[in-house]
Design a protein around this motif. Structure first.
Motif, PDB file in Angstrom:
ATOM      1  N   PRO A  49      -7.545 -79.310 -22.778  1.00 38.08           N
ATOM      2  CA  PRO A  49      -6.725 -79.994 -21.770  1.00 38.08           C
ATOM      3  C   PRO A  49      -7.212 -81.415 -21.470  1.00 38.08           C
ATOM      4  O   PRO A  49      -6.432 -82.270 -21.062  1.00 38.08           O
ATOM      5  CB  PRO A  49      -6.870 -79.089 -20.537  1.00 38.08           C
ATOM      6  CG  PRO A  49      -7.236 -77.743 -21.083  1.00 38.08           C
ATOM      7  CD  PRO A  49      -8.068 -78.022 -22.295  1.00 38.08           C
ATOM      8  N   ASP A  50      -8.503 -81.657 -21.699  1.00 42.05           N
ATOM      9  CA  ASP A  50      -9.074 -82.981 -21.468  1.00 42.05           C
ATOM     10  C   ASP A  50      -8.943 -83.906 -22.674  1.00 42.05           C
ATOM     11  O   ASP A  50      -9.425 -85.047 -22.657  1.00 42.05           O
ATOM     12  CB  ASP A  50     -10.543 -82.856 -21.071  1.00 42.05           C
ATOM     13  CG  ASP A  50     -11.370 -82.067 -22.093  1.00 42.05           C
ATOM     14  OD1 ASP A  50     -10.787 -81.646 -23.116  1.00 42.05           O
ATOM     15  OD2 ASP A  50     -12.568 -81.861 -21.851  1.00 42.05           O
ATOM     16  N   GLY A  51      -8.301 -83.412 -23.740  1.00 41.63           N
ATOM     17  CA  GLY A  51      -8.125 -84.216 -24.932  1.00 41.63           C
ATOM     18  C   GLY A  51      -9.323 -84.245 -25.856  1.00 41.63           C
ATOM     19  O   GLY A  51      -9.319 -84.964 -26.862  1.00 41.63           O
ATOM     20  N   VAL A  52     -10.343 -83.458 -25.545  1.00 42.14           N
ATOM     21  CA  VAL A  52     -11.548 -83.415 -26.367  1.00 42.14           C
ATOM     22  C   VAL A  52     -11.394 -82.324 -27.429  1.00 42.14           C
ATOM     23  O   VAL A  52     -10.968 -81.203 -27.103  1.00 42.14           O
ATOM     24  CB  VAL A  52     -12.795 -83.134 -25.499  1.00 42.14           C
ATOM     25  CG1 VAL A  52     -14.042 -82.976 -26.370  1.00 42.14           C
ATOM     26  CG2 VAL A  52     -12.985 -84.260 -24.491  1.00 42.14           C
ATOM     27  N   PRO A  53     -11.711 -82.619 -28.693  1.00 42.27           N
ATOM     28  CA  PRO A  53     -11.597 -81.591 -29.735  1.00 42.27           C
ATOM     29  C   PRO A  53     -12.442 -80.367 -29.426  1.00 42.27           C
ATOM     30  O   PRO A  53     -13.584 -80.488 -28.966  1.00 42.27           O
ATOM     31  CB  PRO A  53     -12.107 -82.306 -30.996  1.00 42.27           C
ATOM     32  CG  PRO A  53     -11.876 -83.755 -30.726  1.00 42.27           C
ATOM     33  CD  PRO A  53     -12.103 -83.923 -29.250  1.00 42.27           C
ATOM     34  N   GLY A  54     -11.873 -79.189 -29.660  1.00 44.48           N
ATOM     35  CA  GLY A  54     -12.558 -77.933 -29.405  1.00 44.48           C
ATOM     36  C   GLY A  54     -13.504 -77.560 -30.533  1.00 44.48           C
ATOM     37  O   GLY A  54     -13.982 -78.417 -31.279  1.00 44.48           O
ATOM     38  N   ASP A  55     -13.742 -76.253 -30.661  1.00 47.42           N
ATOM     39  CA  ASP A  55     -14.721 -75.752 -31.612  1.00 47.42           C
ATOM     40  C   ASP A  55     -14.391 -76.162 -33.049  1.00 47.42           C
ATOM     41  O   ASP A  55     -13.224 -76.209 -33.443  1.00 47.42           O
ATOM     42  CB  ASP A  55     -14.793 -74.224 -31.555  1.00 47.42           C
ATOM     43  CG  ASP A  55     -15.276 -73.719 -30.211  1.00 47.42           C
ATOM     44  OD1 ASP A  55     -15.902 -74.512 -29.482  1.00 47.42           O
ATOM     45  OD2 ASP A  55     -15.015 -72.537 -29.895  1.00 47.42           O
ATOM     46  N   ASP A  56     -15.442 -76.438 -33.802  1.00 51.03           N
ATOM     47  CA  ASP A  56     -15.312 -76.661 -35.240  1.00 51.03           C
ATOM     48  C   ASP A  56     -15.334 -75.297 -35.919  1.00 51.03           C
ATOM     49  O   ASP A  56     -16.358 -74.631 -35.959  1.00 51.03           O
ATOM     50  CB  ASP A  56     -16.471 -77.530 -35.724  1.00 51.03           C
ATOM     51  CG  ASP A  56     -16.445 -77.751 -37.232  1.00 51.03           C
ATOM     52  OD1 ASP A  56     -15.471 -77.322 -37.885  1.00 51.03           O
ATOM     53  OD2 ASP A  56     -17.408 -78.349 -37.759  1.00 51.03           O
ATOM     54  N   MET A  57     -14.184 -74.854 -36.434  1.00 52.00           N
ATOM     55  CA  MET A  57     -14.082 -73.564 -37.092  1.00 52.00           C
ATOM     56  C   MET A  57     -13.887 -73.706 -38.599  1.00 52.00           C
ATOM     57  O   MET A  57     -13.403 -72.803 -39.267  1.00 52.00           O
ATOM     58  CB  MET A  57     -12.950 -72.750 -36.469  1.00 52.00           C
ATOM     59  CG  MET A  57     -13.245 -72.323 -35.032  1.00 52.00           C
ATOM     60  SD  MET A  57     -11.922 -71.343 -34.277  1.00 52.00           S
ATOM     61  CE  MET A  57     -10.772 -72.648 -33.836  1.00 52.00           C
ATOM     62  N   HIS A 116       3.794 -73.229 -23.332  1.00 51.91           N
ATOM     63  CA  HIS A 116       3.512 -71.889 -23.846  1.00 51.91           C
ATOM     64  C   HIS A 116       2.644 -71.865 -25.104  1.00 51.91           C
ATOM     65  O   HIS A 116       2.120 -70.801 -25.460  1.00 51.91           O
ATOM     66  CB  HIS A 116       4.828 -71.163 -24.142  1.00 51.91           C
ATOM     67  CG  HIS A 116       5.678 -70.937 -22.921  1.00 51.91           C
ATOM     68  ND1 HIS A 116       5.405 -69.963 -21.995  1.00 51.91           N
ATOM     69  CD2 HIS A 116       6.795 -71.595 -22.489  1.00 51.91           C
ATOM     70  CE1 HIS A 116       6.316 -69.999 -21.032  1.00 51.91           C
ATOM     71  NE2 HIS A 116       7.170 -70.984 -21.317  1.00 51.91           N
ATOM     72  N   LEU A 117       2.493 -73.008 -25.770  1.00 57.33           N
ATOM     73  CA  LEU A 117       1.744 -73.042 -27.027  1.00 57.33           C
ATOM     74  C   LEU A 117       0.674 -74.134 -26.961  1.00 57.33           C
ATOM     75  O   LEU A 117       0.700 -75.109 -27.731  1.00 57.33           O
ATOM     76  CB  LEU A 117       2.695 -73.294 -28.198  1.00 57.33           C
ATOM     77  CG  LEU A 117       3.880 -72.321 -28.327  1.00 57.33           C
ATOM     78  CD1 LEU A 117       4.855 -72.814 -29.382  1.00 57.33           C
ATOM     79  CD2 LEU A 117       3.405 -70.914 -28.638  1.00 57.33           C
ATOM     80  N   PRO A 118      -0.273 -74.011 -26.061  1.00 58.09           N
ATOM     81  CA  PRO A 118      -1.265 -75.085 -25.877  1.00 58.09           C
ATOM     82  C   PRO A 118      -2.138 -75.334 -27.095  1.00 58.09           C
ATOM     83  O   PRO A 118      -2.727 -76.416 -27.224  1.00 58.09           O
ATOM     84  CB  PRO A 118      -2.100 -74.587 -24.691  1.00 58.09           C
ATOM     85  CG  PRO A 118      -1.924 -73.094 -24.687  1.00 58.09           C
ATOM     86  CD  PRO A 118      -0.508 -72.877 -25.156  1.00 58.09           C
TER      87      PRO A 118
END
Length: 306
Positions: A152-160, A187-189
């Motif tokens: 939500p903060d625009g920061v990339p999440g986990d590296d998968m 509905h599709l975050p």
């Protein structure tokens, strides 16, 4: 390249369901494995299906790739209609992540899957692994290649991403999340990707008539994964193609609104050639396929590279 004779019909063998234990998933992972009956050093494609499909779908691709010398592994994700999981299931918000875990579980279980197909043992090249997917499945596959979901903060999440994956084919992969419709945004975050770190080589396939109800942009939304990712990437834009790209989910299925066997045949040939060359350097199939497309008087699509 795999040691499978080309130019003659190839017998394909298939096993399903192969079940991989999946503690904490709520359902064990069901998988289909298809491979040519002969040949050695067979590269692997793990294919992630689109929303609602299963290991039984995408025969135009899975059968073709297997006949071309690949071991094709098709997991059934939790959103599959065959599992009938209700929308209010507590796992629903995490299904996008569980999908990625499904592919990782397949990679972890390649030995088990290889042993599931009679006569396949010892014929698989475990160092030549690719992922592929269509629509939501392409989003799943892209994550293994380095794409990340923005928070939500625009920061990339986990590296998968997974270093075992050497290449990818991304079919009708949704673009950036800046242009989602209000429904999709709410509905599709997970449809807020960053492609900045998607460094693994990939062929991205988009239809120039793929006007998604999830985006306000139009068909060029599906070119974002190419535009916003680093090299090494190629983009195949198919003329007149909608979301099914001519019918890759299956023959004469209701969801295909742009049935076009010739277009599907082009996708088959180019994806196979790309993966053969990406997984086994020295194979010239991709160069030959690109040249053939460029020299076609009335091509069904166009290629870009970076």
């Amino acid at each position: 390249m795999s040691d499978v004779p080309t130019g003659t019909p190839t017998t394909v063998i298939s096993a399903k369901p192969v079940v991989l234990p999946a503690p904490g998933r709520g359902e064990d992972l069901q998988v289909r494995v298809s491979a040519p009956a002969t040949g050695d050093r067979l590269p692997v494609i793990v294919f992630s299906h689109g929303f609602g499909w299963s290991m039984n779908g995408y025969a135009p691709l899975a059968d073709f790739w297997a006949a071309e010398g690949f071991v094709v592994v098709q997991p059934t994700h939790l959103d599959s209609r065959t599992l009938a999981i209700p929308a209010d299931d507590p796992r629903t918000p995490r299904i996008w992540r569980i999908r990625v875990e499904d592919v990782t579980r397949v990679l972890d279980g390649l030995d088990v899957l290889e042993a599931s197909v009679p006569g396949l043992g010892g014929r698989v090249d475990h160092d030549a692994v690719a992922v592929a997917g269509h629509s939501w499945g392409a989003q799943t596959a892209s994550t293994l290649l380095g794409a990340r979901v923005l928070g939500p903060d625009g920061v990339p999440g986990d590296d998968m991403s997974d270093p075992r994956v050497k290449a990818g084919v991304l079919l009708a992969l949704p673009g950036l999340g800046d242009d989602l419709t209000p429904f999709a945004a709410e509905h599709l975050p997970f449809m807020r990707p960053s492609f900045d770190h998607m460094t693994t080589p990939a062929l991205i396939v988009a239809g120039d008539h793929d006007d998604s109800p999830l985006s306000t942009r139009g068909p060029d939304w599906f070119t974002d994964p190419y535009t916003h990712s680093p090299a090494d990437k190629s983009l195949l834009t198919l003329f007149g193609a909608e979301h099914s790209l001519g019918g890759i989910p299956g023959y004469e299925v209701a969801e295909t609104t742009d049935e076009n066997p010739a277009r599907v045949a082009l996708v088959q040939r180019l994806t196979s050639a790309f993966l053969r060359s990406a997984l086994h350097p020295g194979d010239t199939a991709w160069k030959a396929a690109v040249t053939a497309l460029e020299e076609t008087p009335d091509p069904l699509g166009t290629l870009r590279h970076k």
